[in-house]
Design a protein around this motif. Structure first.
Motif, PDB file in Angstrom:
ATOM      1  N   GLY A  53       3.684  14.659   0.462  1.00  0.00           N
ATOM      2  CA  GLY A  53       4.447  13.596   1.090  1.00  0.00           C
ATOM      3  C   GLY A  53       3.571  12.418   1.443  1.00  0.00           C
ATOM      4  O   GLY A  53       2.340  12.533   1.499  1.00  0.00           O
ATOM      5  N   VAL A  54       4.225  11.284   1.683  1.00  0.00           N
ATOM      6  CA  VAL A  54       3.538  10.038   2.042  1.00  0.00           C
ATOM      7  C   VAL A  54       4.127   9.512   3.349  1.00  0.00           C
ATOM      8  O   VAL A  54       5.356   9.412   3.496  1.00  0.00           O
ATOM      9  CB  VAL A  54       3.700   8.975   0.939  1.00  0.00           C
ATOM     10  N   VAL A  55       3.254   9.209   4.301  1.00  0.00           N
ATOM     11  CA  VAL A  55       3.639   8.490   5.510  1.00  0.00           C
ATOM     12  C   VAL A  55       3.186   7.051   5.320  1.00  0.00           C
ATOM     13  O   VAL A  55       1.985   6.774   5.241  1.00  0.00           O
ATOM     14  CB  VAL A  55       2.991   9.106   6.765  1.00  0.00           C
ATOM     15  N   GLY A  56       4.137   6.146   5.217  1.00  0.00           N
ATOM     16  CA  GLY A  56       3.828   4.772   4.866  1.00  0.00           C
ATOM     17  C   GLY A  56       3.889   3.812   6.030  1.00  0.00           C
ATOM     18  O   GLY A  56       3.911   4.211   7.208  1.00  0.00           O
ATOM     19  N   TRP A  57       3.924   2.543   5.692  1.00  0.00           N
ATOM     20  CA  TRP A  57       3.972   1.470   6.695  1.00  0.00           C
ATOM     21  C   TRP A  57       5.120   0.534   6.356  1.00  0.00           C
ATOM     22  O   TRP A  57       5.357   0.214   5.183  1.00  0.00           O
ATOM     23  CB  TRP A  57       2.655   0.690   6.689  1.00  0.00           C
ATOM     24  N   GLU A  59       0.833  -1.208   0.000  1.00  0.00           N
ATOM     25  CA  GLU A  59       0.000   0.000   0.000  1.00  0.00           C
ATOM     26  C   GLU A  59       0.866   1.255   0.000  1.00  0.00           C
ATOM     27  O   GLU A  59       0.534   2.253  -0.642  1.00  0.00           O
ATOM     28  CB  GLU A  59      -0.943   0.020   1.206  1.00  0.00           C
ATOM     29  N   THR A  60       1.986   1.205   0.712  1.00  0.00           N
ATOM     30  CA  THR A  60       2.901   2.340   0.707  1.00  0.00           C
ATOM     31  C   THR A  60       3.391   2.623  -0.707  1.00  0.00           C
ATOM     32  O   THR A  60       3.446   3.781  -1.146  1.00  0.00           O
ATOM     33  CB  THR A  60       4.080   2.070   1.646  1.00  0.00           C
ATOM     34  N   ARG A  61       3.741   1.596  -1.432  1.00  0.00           N
ATOM     35  CA  ARG A  61       4.193   1.775  -2.816  1.00  0.00           C
ATOM     36  C   ARG A  61       3.057   2.295  -3.693  1.00  0.00           C
ATOM     37  O   ARG A  61       3.285   3.107  -4.603  1.00  0.00           O
ATOM     38  CB  ARG A  61       4.750   0.457  -3.358  1.00  0.00           C
ATOM     39  N   TYR A  62       1.838   1.840  -3.432  1.00  0.00           N
ATOM     40  CA  TYR A  62       0.663   2.333  -4.159  1.00  0.00           C
ATOM     41  C   TYR A  62       0.511   3.843  -3.948  1.00  0.00           C
ATOM     42  O   TYR A  62       0.268   4.609  -4.908  1.00  0.00           O
ATOM     43  CB  TYR A  62      -0.579   1.584  -3.670  1.00  0.00           C
ATOM     44  N   LEU A  63       0.674   4.308  -2.703  1.00  0.00           N
ATOM     45  CA  LEU A  63       0.558   5.734  -2.413  1.00  0.00           C
ATOM     46  C   LEU A  63       1.700   6.528  -3.048  1.00  0.00           C
ATOM     47  O   LEU A  63       1.490   7.633  -3.560  1.00  0.00           O
ATOM     48  CB  LEU A  63       0.538   5.959  -0.902  1.00  0.00           C
TER      49      LEU A  63
END
Length: 280
Positions: A78-82, A62-66
Motif C-alpha cells: 500500500g501507499v500512504v500519499g499526500w 510524488e504520490t502518483r510516482y509511488l
C-alpha cells in the motif's frame, strides 16, 4: 496460521524528481535514489514480505510516482500519499487517487509546518470526510507539541482511522528531562475512544548514535503498555533509518524488545495490525 510480516513504514524516492524540499545534498547518506531493488535484500533477510510506502514529498506528483512503483512491485502492499487537505479540490483529489487499490491513506507533513495547530482548521473538513467515506486512513507525523491538536482533531472526526507515526518522535536524546510530557501525551492519545494506532518506528533516529535496545526499551514499553500489540505496528522508516542504524539492527532490536509478549502479540506488531489497519 502465521501472519505475514509487514514493514508498515518505509520510503522510496528519486531526488532528481525535485520536490523533496528537506532532502538536500548535505544529507549524504540519503541523497540518492532508493528503490524496491535496494530494499529487497534487507527486507528478505528480515523475513518481511510486503511494505507500506509512505510519502516523503508534499506533492500529489510524488504520490502518483509511488503508486506507479506499486503497480509493478508486488512487495508494495500500500501507499500512504499526500494531498493538499486545505485545497478546495482536496476531496476530489482523494477520490481520484483512491481509484488505485493500493492507495491507503494520506499523511500531511505536520512536523514541518509553521503552525502547530494547522490540523485544527475547519477548511479540512471536506477532505477528511472524503477519507472516511473511502475507508482511508490518516498518518499523523507529529512531535509531542502537536498532541493537543491531534486530540481535538480526533474528537472532531471520530470515524477517521488515525495512526501516530514514529511514536510521536520521543525526545530520546534529551533523556529524563523530556520524558514526562511525551509519556503523558502518548497515554492521552492511546486513551481516546477512537482507539488511535501507533507505529513502532523511527525510534532509532531519535536516539543517540550509540543506542542499544536498552536505550529504547522505556519508550517501547510505554507504547506497548498504552496501545497494546493490537494497535502497534512495526515500521523500519528505511532509508531515513540509515542516518542512525540499519534495517537488520533495528529489526533485531524490535524483536528483542517485544519477545516477552509472546508469539501472537509479535505477529500483530510485525504484521497483523498493519494488515487490518491499512486494509492490505
Amino acid at each position: 496460521m502465521t501472519t505475514e510480516r509487514i514493514d508498515a513504514h518505509q520510503h522510496f524516492w528519486q531526488p532528481s524528481r525535485g520536490d523533496y524540499g528537506w532532502l538536500t545534498p548535505e544529507l549524504t547518506t540519503l541523497y540518492r535514489p532508493f528503490a524496491p531493488d535496494d530494499l529487497k535484500p534487507l527486507r528478505e533477510a528480515a523475513e518481511i514480505g510486503r511494505t507500506v510506502v509512505v510519502q516523503a514529498a508534499p506533492t500529489i506528483d510524488e504520490t502518483r510516482y509511488l503508486l506507479d512503483l506499486a503497480r509493478d512491485e508486488p512487495s508494495i502492499a500500500g501507499v500512504v500519499g499526500w494531498v493538499p487537505l486545505d485545497a478546495p479540490n482536496a476531496a476530489e483529489s482523494i477520490r481520484e487517487l483512491a481509484r488505485d487499490p493500493k492507495f491507503k491513506g494520506v499523511r500531511p507533513m505536520l512536523q514541518d509546518l509553521n503552525d502547530d495547530r494547522w490540523i485544527e482548521q475547519p477548511e479540512l473538513g471536506a477532505a477528511i470526510h472524503a477519507l472516511i467515506d473511502g475507508d482511508l486512513s490518516f498518518d499523523a507525523l507529529i512531535f509531542t507539541r502537536h498532541i493537543p491538536s491531534i486530540k481535538r482533531f480526533a474528537a472532531n472526526f471520530p470515524a477517521l482511522r488515525i495512526v501516530v507515526d514514529h511514536g510521536a518522535k520521543p525526545p530520546i536524546k534529551e533523556g529524563v528531562a523530556a520524558w514526562q510530557s511525551w509519556a503523558d501525551g502518548m497515554e492521552q492519545l492511546a486513551a481516546l475512544p477512537q482507539r488511535l494506532h501507533c507505529k513502532l518506528s523511527g525510534l532509532a533516529t531519535e536516539a543517540g548514535p550509540d543506542w542499544t535496545p536498552a536505550t529504547l526499551r522505556p519508550y517501547v514499553d510505554h507504547l506497548i503498555e498504552n496501545f497494546g500489540p493490537e494497535r502497534l505496528m512495526w515500521g523500519s522508516d528505511w532509508p531515513v533509518l540509515n542516518l542512525n542504524g540499519d534495517y537488520a539492527r533495528w529489526s533485531t532490536a524490535a524483536h528483542s524488545l517485544t519477545e516477552r509478549l509472546g508469539a501472537s502479540a509479535q505477529q500483530a506488531i510485525f504484521g497483523g495490525t498493519a494488515l487490518a489497519f491499512y486494509r492490505l
